[in-house]
Each structure stands twice: as C-alpha cells, then as structure tokens.
Design a protein around this motif. Structure first.
Motif, PDB file in Angstrom:
ATOM      1  N   SER A   1       4.304 -12.467  14.458  1.00 31.46           N
ATOM      2  CA  SER A   1       3.449 -12.649  13.277  1.00 31.46           C
ATOM      3  C   SER A   1       3.289 -11.438  12.349  1.00 31.46           C
ATOM      4  CB  SER A   1       2.056 -13.138  13.712  1.00 31.46           C
ATOM      5  OG  SER A   1       1.384 -12.118  14.436  1.00 31.46           O
ATOM      6  N   PRO A   2       3.463 -10.189  12.822  1.00 33.99           N
ATOM      7  CA  PRO A   2       3.105  -9.070  11.927  1.00 33.99           C
ATOM      8  C   PRO A   2       3.866  -9.086  10.602  1.00 33.99           C
ATOM      9  CG  PRO A   2       4.157  -8.247  13.958  1.00 33.99           C
ATOM     10  CD  PRO A   2       3.878  -9.699  14.160  1.00 33.99           C
TER      11      PRO A   2
ATOM     12  N   GLY B   1       5.406 -19.367  16.308  1.00 38.89           N
ATOM     13  CA  GLY B   1       6.614 -18.542  16.293  1.00 38.89           C
ATOM     14  C   GLY B   1       7.094 -18.262  17.705  1.00 38.89           C
ATOM     15  N   ASP B   2       7.427 -19.331  18.396  1.00 37.87           N
ATOM     16  CA  ASP B   2       7.921 -19.228  19.766  1.00 37.87           C
ATOM     17  C   ASP B   2       8.581 -20.563  20.096  1.00 37.87           C
ATOM     18  OD1 ASP B   2       7.394 -17.653  22.612  1.00 37.87           O
ATOM     19  OD2 ASP B   2       7.641 -19.819  22.775  1.00 37.87           O
ATOM     20  N   SER B   3       9.798 -20.505  20.604  1.00 38.42           N
ATOM     21  CA  SER B   3      10.564 -21.750  20.742  1.00 38.42           C
ATOM     22  C   SER B   3       9.962 -22.729  21.743  1.00 38.42           C
ATOM     23  CB  SER B   3      11.995 -21.430  21.129  1.00 38.42           C
ATOM     24  OG  SER B   3      12.019 -20.676  22.312  1.00 38.42           O
ATOM     25  N   HIS B   4       9.159 -22.231  22.698  1.00 35.72           N
ATOM     26  CA  HIS B   4       8.614 -23.157  23.698  1.00 35.72           C
ATOM     27  C   HIS B   4       7.375 -23.898  23.237  1.00 35.72           C
ATOM     28  CE1 HIS B   4      11.418 -20.792  26.087  1.00 35.72           C
ATOM     29  NE2 HIS B   4      11.646 -21.962  26.619  1.00 35.72           N
TER      30      HIS B   4
ATOM     31  N   PHE C   1      13.218  -4.844  22.367  1.00 36.46           N
ATOM     32  CA  PHE C   1      13.304  -4.224  21.034  1.00 36.46           C
ATOM     33  C   PHE C   1      12.520  -5.000  19.981  1.00 36.46           C
ATOM     34  CE2 PHE C   1      17.303  -2.972  23.184  1.00 36.46           C
ATOM     35  CZ  PHE C   1      16.983  -1.627  23.336  1.00 36.46           C
ATOM     36  N   LEU C   2      11.639  -5.882  20.435  1.00 31.65           N
ATOM     37  CA  LEU C   2      10.914  -6.703  19.452  1.00 31.65           C
ATOM     38  C   LEU C   2       9.535  -6.150  19.134  1.00 31.65           C
ATOM     39  CD1 LEU C   2      11.613 -10.306  20.785  1.00 31.65           C
ATOM     40  CD2 LEU C   2      13.049  -8.887  19.322  1.00 31.65           C
ATOM     41  N   LYS C   3       9.319  -4.890  19.473  1.00 35.26           N
ATOM     42  CA  LYS C   3       7.952  -4.385  19.330  1.00 35.26           C
ATOM     43  C   LYS C   3       7.613  -3.847  17.944  1.00 35.26           C
ATOM     44  CE  LYS C   3       7.712  -3.591  24.236  1.00 35.26           C
ATOM     45  NZ  LYS C   3       7.318  -2.744  25.343  1.00 35.26           N
ATOM     46  N   ALA C   4       8.606  -3.776  17.080  1.00 41.07           N
ATOM     47  CA  ALA C   4       8.347  -3.259  15.741  1.00 41.07           C
ATOM     48  C   ALA C   4       7.508  -4.254  14.952  1.00 41.07           C
ATOM     49  CB  ALA C   4       9.652  -3.011  15.018  1.00 41.07           C
ATOM     50  N   VAL C   5       6.756  -3.752  13.980  1.00 38.82           N
ATOM     51  CA  VAL C   5       5.939  -4.643  13.176  1.00 38.82           C
ATOM     52  C   VAL C   5       6.474  -4.772  11.740  1.00 38.82           C
ATOM     53  CG1 VAL C   5       3.844  -4.410  14.550  1.00 38.82           C
ATOM     54  CG2 VAL C   5       4.314  -2.741  12.766  1.00 38.82           C
TER      55      VAL C   5
ATOM     56  N   GLU D   1       9.035 -18.722   8.532  1.00 44.53           N
ATOM     57  CA  GLU D   1       8.315 -19.998   8.550  1.00 44.53           C
ATOM     58  C   GLU D   1       6.841 -19.801   8.896  1.00 44.53           C
ATOM     59  OE1 GLU D   1      11.915 -23.053   9.695  1.00 44.53           O
ATOM     60  OE2 GLU D   1      11.290 -21.638  11.224  1.00 44.53           O
ATOM     61  N   VAL D   2       6.563 -18.817   9.748  1.00 43.01           N
ATOM     62  CA  VAL D   2       5.159 -18.477  10.028  1.00 43.01           C
ATOM     63  C   VAL D   2       4.479 -18.110   8.705  1.00 43.01           C
ATOM     64  CG1 VAL D   2       3.608 -16.819  11.176  1.00 43.01           C
ATOM     65  CG2 VAL D   2       5.604 -17.712  12.407  1.00 43.01           C
ATOM     66  N   GLU D   3       5.190 -17.358   7.892  1.00 43.96           N
ATOM     67  CA  GLU D   3       4.638 -16.968   6.588  1.00 43.96           C
ATOM     68  C   GLU D   3       4.396 -18.195   5.705  1.00 43.96           C
ATOM     69  OE1 GLU D   3       6.846 -13.816   4.693  1.00 43.96           O
ATOM     70  OE2 GLU D   3       5.783 -14.098   2.805  1.00 43.96           O
ATOM     71  N   MET D   4       5.322 -19.165   5.747  1.00 44.30           N
ATOM     72  CA  MET D   4       5.115 -20.390   4.963  1.00 44.30           C
ATOM     73  C   MET D   4       3.830 -21.091   5.388  1.00 44.30           C
ATOM     74  SD  MET D   4       8.851 -22.243   4.981  1.00 44.30           S
ATOM     75  CE  MET D   4      10.318 -21.247   5.207  1.00 44.30           C
ATOM     76  N   VAL D   5       3.633 -21.188   6.709  1.00 45.35           N
ATOM     77  CA  VAL D   5       2.465 -21.913   7.208  1.00 45.35           C
ATOM     78  C   VAL D   5       1.181 -21.131   6.923  1.00 45.35           C
ATOM     79  CG1 VAL D   5       1.438 -23.087   9.188  1.00 45.35           C
ATOM     80  CG2 VAL D   5       3.902 -22.953   8.996  1.00 45.35           C
TER      81      VAL D   5
END
Ligand code: SF4
Lengths: 196, 463
Positions: free
Chosen positions: B37-38, B127-130, A29-33, B148-152
């Motif tokens: 990221s979007p 934006g990925d925990s690994h 369900f993470l495909k939304a933008v 936080e991605v937006e902050m960077v």
C-alpha cells in the motif's frame, strides 16, 4: 505513465516456464516504500550465487546487452500480486515482455506501469528462442500502433493482440486513476442508486 | 439462459463498461496491508486527493511483522518503517487499522472472515493474491496490484476485464485422512499451476457443500495457485451460521433481510460456464507437493513422476534438482527439517485443532524445528482458551504470534538454504520460505504428524 509507441531492440531469452513473482523479485526485497530501485534485485537469486558472487551463467550476467525485450516461457508472472515484479522488470530496463501465456494479475500490473506485455503462439516463441540462440544480436521491432512484432532480418513478422483500452493508455501515456477520477459523478450515482 | 453465481455478483457491481475494454467495477471492501500500500498512498497524496471511502477500507499489519515479542518495537529497520508508514497513512486518511497489538490484528485473509467483514455477494479486493480466500462466502474477491490499490483508494472502483467462468465439482464422500487442503492440492495437480488462468472458479458438488467455512476458505485461498483470479462457493446455511454474531456482520432483522438476498446467490441450473470439471471425492488421497510450483503434487504414497503437465523436461528437471529429489523416489518417510503450520491457507482455529489432536501427548522429533503461527489474535486467543498452546509447547513446538511468517519469509522466520520444510502454506516456489529453502506443501494433519515422526508421514497410518 510513460508513453509507448515503437521500440527496436535485441531480445533477452529466458526459456523457463512458470517463472513466478518470487523469482522475479524475492519477498525480502519488498520492504521499500517507493517504486524505485527494484531493478537491482530483479531475478536476484538467479543472478547471484548463494555466496553472494555473480552467477555468470545466468543470462542477465552472461549477456548484458541493453536489451529492452524479455522473452520468457509460458505462464510468466504467476504467484503473488506484488506489483514490485513489474516495477523491477521496468526499472532494470525492459519495456516489453513476451510469453505464450501470462498470469492475470501480472499482466494488469505490467500494463498499469507502461510495460507492454503480449502473447505469441508457443511454437513461434520456441522458434524465436532457437533463432536467438544462434544469433543473439538479431534485432526486433515492436510497433504498438500497428500491433506488429518483427525481426529486422525479415524472417519473423507477426501481429499481436492487445485490447483497445490498454493500447490507447500505452500509446498516450494515460493513467487509470485519472480516468476513474474523471467519471466520479457516475460512481456517486451508482452508489446512490444501489444504496451503498 | 441462466446466470452463474459469478455473473450475478459481477453485474451488481458494474458501474460502467468501456467498449472493447474493461468494466468499471465497484468495490465493497478494500483490505490493505503494509507491503503493497505505501506506493498507492504516495500516489493519492501526490494527486492531493483523499481516500474516497475510508469506511470501506480496513488495514492490518501482517506480511512483515515479527512473530515474537510483538509488544516491542520491530527490530528490523525497513520492516519497522513499512509498518510505521502504514500507521501514518491510515491516520492521515481515517482508515481503521488493526495494527500490531490490536486485538483484531492478523493475516488479512484470516481477519476479514472472522470479523464478519467478509459477506456474501460483496466485491472484495486486497493487494495480495490470496484475497481469493473470501470467495468462500460467495463474494467476488481477488488480489490486485498497487496501481489498482491506488484506483480503489481514490474512487472505490477498479478497471477490470471480465474473466471466464469455470465450475469445479467434487462429488461423493471424502476418504478419512483427507482434508480440504488435500482437495485443492489434488485439483491443482490435475490441471496444473496455469490451468485456471483467465478464469474465475466456482467450487460446487456434494463434497464441497458439506465442508465447514474454514475448510472452504482453504480451497478458495489456493484458487490463485492454479492461475485462477479467484474462487467462490455459493453461500448456504453453513455460511449464515458462521456469520451469526460475528463482530461486523449484520444481526437480527438486518441479518434475516440479508439472508433473503443471499439465498438468491446461487448459479441457475441452466447457467453456462466456459469450462466445467468434475472429480470424484473418493479419488482424493492425502496430498503433498514435491516440486517448485503448486501443480507439482502427488498422493502422499506415490512415486515422484518423471514429468508434469504444462512443464517442459528442462523446467521439470530444474525443479527436481532444486528440491534435491529424483523421479521414482517416494517422499513418504523422507526426513524433514522444519514444519510450518500457519499462513492464510491453514492457520485458523480448525487447523490448529486438527494439528493439536494429532500432537497431543506426543513430542516432536528432535531434529525438527516446528512452528505454529496462528492466523490472527482471535485465533491465538481461541487456541489459548482451548489449551491448544499448551499441547503445542509440551510437544516441543514453538507457538508464536500472528503474521504471515515463513509463508513468504519477509520477517526473520526463514527456512535455511537446502533444508526441507513441510508447510501448510500455499507456495513452494524456489526460495519462497527463504533463499534456497525447499518446501513440501501439505495439510495441517500431515504437517503435525510429520513433525512428530521427523519424516513425511501419511495420516492414514495414524488414524
Ligand atoms: S500468509 Fe502468505 S499467502 Fe497469505 S497473505 Fe500472508 S504472505 Fe500472502
């Protein structure tokens, strides 16, 4: 960001430990933008049986009150960094999550979205689980300014911890990006001085 | 008093500190991908600002991409839109994108190191925990959320509270049949899936120092599975040798200069950690997980226990029920349906070589579906050059194209409900590899051998 000062609500109990972000919002369900609409799929695989029917035993279905506080077992939000987990909880209607222990990234993500999260002692949490299993309608109040959490029947009255910066951001609805943009000069100076 | 490696790198990146609040940390490298990221780009677009340092930002498409026919348009509409959005955002903001079809495309944590983008002493976020993977080079690397991605993107900085530090030492000689995946599964089984929460870990000790860079990455990768924000290993000759001649790594005099600096990135002998744990390498055996969090791991020939640390009876039993197993059973010889060799934990060339060594000349068990998903285009090319693809295909494995694939099952690579997958990835959560899927985590060697036998197998019986 939405301001948070005070809130009065019943509690939705979810007495399970290590609730990971894949349970909160499964990856498919993470495909939304955009940021909206994730609440629909909050705890998707617990809310629905595999045949697509509602699982009436699950708390969000069996007890669908307009509760704004989610009380969960320890290590809530472990797993991935997906902010969609915080968005889903907020979008569903919760404004507070309480646990004895949160995963670090989840905690940041929640606070960055106006979702108040704080920790209480595990024994106390178990006491609250017990209390609401007997009387699920009991109301609680959270006062962020005073950092207080209490039941309206007076039997529970606790102080909780939150750092000053996060508290101010929530109370005033401040936004981190605005703050960082406001110190751009300092950042440029840092880049210059460190040869970046 | 001395300083830890973590302290040294952290202090060099603090722009400012808010009293009673977080520090403002400067970020050297920002890696982005299509899934997280979007919304951050939307944020900066609606603020009408540009990406502050596009040259410090690198993008790839990995989470959501198909692993077959990557030259064709993505079939699934939402996935395609997400990838198109990334492409448009990168174009608009002048960000280098290694998208589908690019020779450098791959899982974000595989391509950073192999391109030499990841270097000692850096701060790296994604934006990925690994993102913790990159800590293997002695950098502070951690996963962040989209805000936080937006902050960077907007300021190349992030607000962050300084974590506590933990040192985990593994000393002695590793047993044969034990790989770095076993080391990290062993550590997590000892301290639980939340034992590292609030900490940044440094791995040290003689057993760690001897590991290759790729093995070190596997360990740092799974730091998040014990709740730690990240893990790091001090850079040394093995690190420098790995970096030499990598596309974006410094070269010649520049590299020598850097190495002088990197040599200082060691914890001082009198450095103070908030917590220190020590384990004997001899105690580590091939490991496998049985439950639904990575802390629920056992030695491969052990019985499934009746409890686990930091897990209540209720949660523990719920987990076994989901997995369809019982306390007292053994996983060894348990029939499996799928084998997945891939993910940012174990999809590098070293992992593929290990698997191919075991598979060579054999055929997979007829009831097992076996997938090998290289971590990147570079890994794919190397595997083909070395003829490993042929080994896999001859043995009846699917050798596919790079991406996250069944690690999180966002694309069509899903494990069906109720089926058992022996996986080299990092998470065994309920439904992680597809709704109702059941995951056993283990090393690539264990996965390869089990694909041949059709059941959970102990590599020591093979050696
Ligand atoms: S392989 Fe899995 S863990 Fe690694 S980045 Fe992709 S989804 Fe995340």
């Amino acid at each position: 960001m939405e301001k948070f000062e005070k809130l009065k609500s019943t509690i939705t109990p979810l007495n399970i430990e290590n609730i990971d972000t894949d349970q909160i919002i499964p990856a498919r369900f993470l495909k939304a933008v955009s940021r909206d609409g994730f609440g629909e799929n909050l705890f998707r695989d617990w809310r629905y049986r595999s045949d697509g029917n509602l699982n009436n035993d699950f708390i969000l279905n069996s007890n669908p009150k307009n509760s704004k506080i989610l009380l969960a077992g320890r290590n809530f939000g472990c797993g991935s960094s997906r902010e969609h987990a915080a968005w889903a909880i907020h979008d569903y209607g919760f404004r507070v999550v309480i646990s004895s222990f949160f995963a670090d990234i989840f905690k940041n993500n929640a606070l960055n979205n106006g979702l108040l999260v704080f920790e209480l002692d595990e024994n106390l949490i178990q006491k609250i689980f017990k209390k609401i299993s007997n009387e699920s309608n009991i109301e609680f109040e959270i006062d962020l300014n005073e950092q207080k959490f209490y039941s309206l029947d007076g039997s529970i009255d606790e102080k909780f911890q939150i750092n000053d910066y996060n508290k101010t951001c929530l109370l005033k609805g401040y936004d981190n990006v605005d703050y960082l943009l406001s110190i751009k000069e300092k950042i440029l100076k840092f880049e210059n001085e460190t040869g970046r | 008093m001395g300083k830890t490696l973590f302290d040294k790198v952290w202090e060099e990146h603090v722009v400012d500190s808010i009293p009673n609040g977080p520090s403002i940390l400067y970020i050297d490298k920002h890696l982005i991908h299509e899934v997280t990221s979007p919304q951050a780009f939307d944020g900066i677009n609606s603020r009408k600002i540009n990406v502050f340092r596009p040259d410090r930002t690198i993008a790839t498409a990995d989470h959501n991409v198909p692993t077959e026919n990557q030259h064709l348009p993505i079939k699934e509409e939402l996935s395609r839109k997400q990838v198109e959005k990334l492409t448009a955002n990168c174009k608009e903001h002048n960000i280098k994108l290694y998208g589908l079809g690019h020779k450098y495309q791959g899982i974000v944590h595989v391509i950073g190191p192999e391109l030499g983008l990841t270097q000692p002493g850096m701060t790296i976020v994604c934006g990925d925990s690994h993102t913790s993977t990159h800590g293997a080079f002695g950098s502070i690397a951690f996963g962040i959320g989209t805000s936080e991605v937006e902050m960077v993107l907007s300021t190349q900085c992030i607000l962050q509270n300084k974590p506590k530090t933990m040192r985990i030492e593994i000393n002695g000689e590793l047993n044969s049949g034990v790989y770095s995946k076993d080391i990290i599964l062993y550590i997590i089984s000892k301290i639980s899936a939340s034992g590292g929460t609030g900490y940044f870990v440094e791995y040290a000790g003689s057993a760690i120092e001897k590991l290759s860079m790729e093995s070190r990455m596997t360990i740092c990768n799974m730091s998040i599975e014990m709740g730690a924000r990240g893990g790091m290993i001090a850079p040394d000759e093995i690190t420098y040798k790995y970096l030499k001649d990598k596309e974006f790594a410094p070269r010649g005099i520049e590299l020598d200069k850097k190495i002088k600096y990197w040599n200082k990135l060691r914890s001082d002998a009198d450095a103070n950690y908030d917590k220190v744990l020590k384990f004997d390498a001899e105690d580590i055996q091939p490991m496998i997980t049985y439950g639904t969090n990575p802390g629920m791991g056992i030695k491969i020939d052990e019985e499934i226990p009746s409890s686990a640390i930091n897990s209540s009876k209720h949660s523990f039993e719920k987990s076994l029920r989901y997995m369809g197993i019982n306390s007292g059973d053994k996983l060894k010889n348990k029939k499996i349906d799928y084998v997945f060799i891939g993910s940012c934990t174990n999809s590098r060339i070293e992992d593929l070589r290990t698997a191919a060594d075991i598979i060579k000349g054999k055929t997979k068990s007829p009831h097992v579906n076996a997938w090998v998903i290289p971590g990147s285009k570079s890994v794919e090319r190397a595997a083909i050059n070395e003829g490993l693809d042929k080994v896999f295909v001859d043995a009846g494995f699917d050798f596919r194209q790079p991406g996250c694939s069944a690690c999180l099952a966002m694309n069509e690579d899903k494990i069906p409900k109720g089926k058992y997958c022996l996986s080299t990835s990092n998470r065994n959560f309920e439904g992680r590899q597809g709704p109702g899927s059941r995951t056993f985590l283990a090393s690539p060697a264990t996965a390869a051998l089990s694909a041949i036998s059709g059941h959970v197998s102990d590599v020591r019986d093979y050696l």
